[in-house]
Design a protein around this motif. Structure first.
Motif, PDB file in Angstrom:
ATOM      1  N   SER A  46      -3.426 -32.972  21.089  1.00  0.00           N
ATOM      2  CA  SER A  46      -2.029 -32.872  20.692  1.00  0.00           C
ATOM      3  C   SER A  46      -1.863 -33.544  19.337  1.00  0.00           C
ATOM      4  N   LEU A 108       2.205 -32.181  23.219  1.00  0.00           N
ATOM      5  CA  LEU A 108       2.037 -32.044  24.663  1.00  0.00           C
ATOM      6  C   LEU A 108       1.302 -33.269  25.190  1.00  0.00           C
ATOM      7  N   HIS A 113      -1.541 -27.568  30.886  1.00  0.00           N
ATOM      8  CA  HIS A 113      -0.236 -26.982  30.562  1.00  0.00           C
ATOM      9  C   HIS A 113      -0.355 -25.463  30.512  1.00  0.00           C
TER      10      HIS A 113
END
Length: 141
Positions: A46, A108, A113
């Motif tokens: 991320s 994130l 996810h």
């Protein structure tokens, strides 16, 4: 004409205006929406850059009425699609790209996810039929 009758006529007209404002925009046959990257099953860090792909349609900003166009909405960790006859919600799981963007960088948390794209018309309402990508799963390390 009584006040009650006038009120019913005005209310009926309001429903017609609201109903037509929420009418779904047709999508052309063969329209396809997909996530170019990251790939399904990718392990990423991320923030994550997501690239959007679209075939048989064009991209136009929200509020711009042009045939066979729409703008992207990124669905993050959404179990099912939102109502297809209403504007796409705007929250942490439903990201709007009403400026006509074709990629986004999102933060994130670590873990697994799901990502999915949904095209919306000038009013953020999914087309008829909806133009939606396959859902992908990524893991953020």
């Amino acid at each position: 004409m009584s006040v009650k009758s006038i009120g019913l006529i005005v209310l009926s007209g309001l429903f017609l205006v609201i109903g037509s404002a929420l009418a779904r925009t047709p999508s052309p046959e063969g329209a396809q929406l997909y996530i170019i990257s990251p790939a399904d099953g990718a392990v990423v860090s991320s923030p994550v850059t997501v690239n959007f792909g679209l075939k048989q349609m064009g991209v136009a900003p929200a509020g711009i009425e042009k045939a066979n166009t729409g703008h992207h909405h990124l669905l993050i960790d959404v179990a099912k699609l939102p109502a297809i006859d209403q504007p796409v919600p705007a929250d942490d799981q439903h990201k709007h790209f009403g400026g006509g963007q074709t990629e986004a960088t999102i933060d994130l948390s670590p873990g697994e996810h799901t990502l999915q794209l949904l095209l919306g018309d000038m009013n953020h309402i999914p087309h008829n039929p909806p133009v939606v990508s396959n859902k992908i799963t990524i893991t953020v390390k």
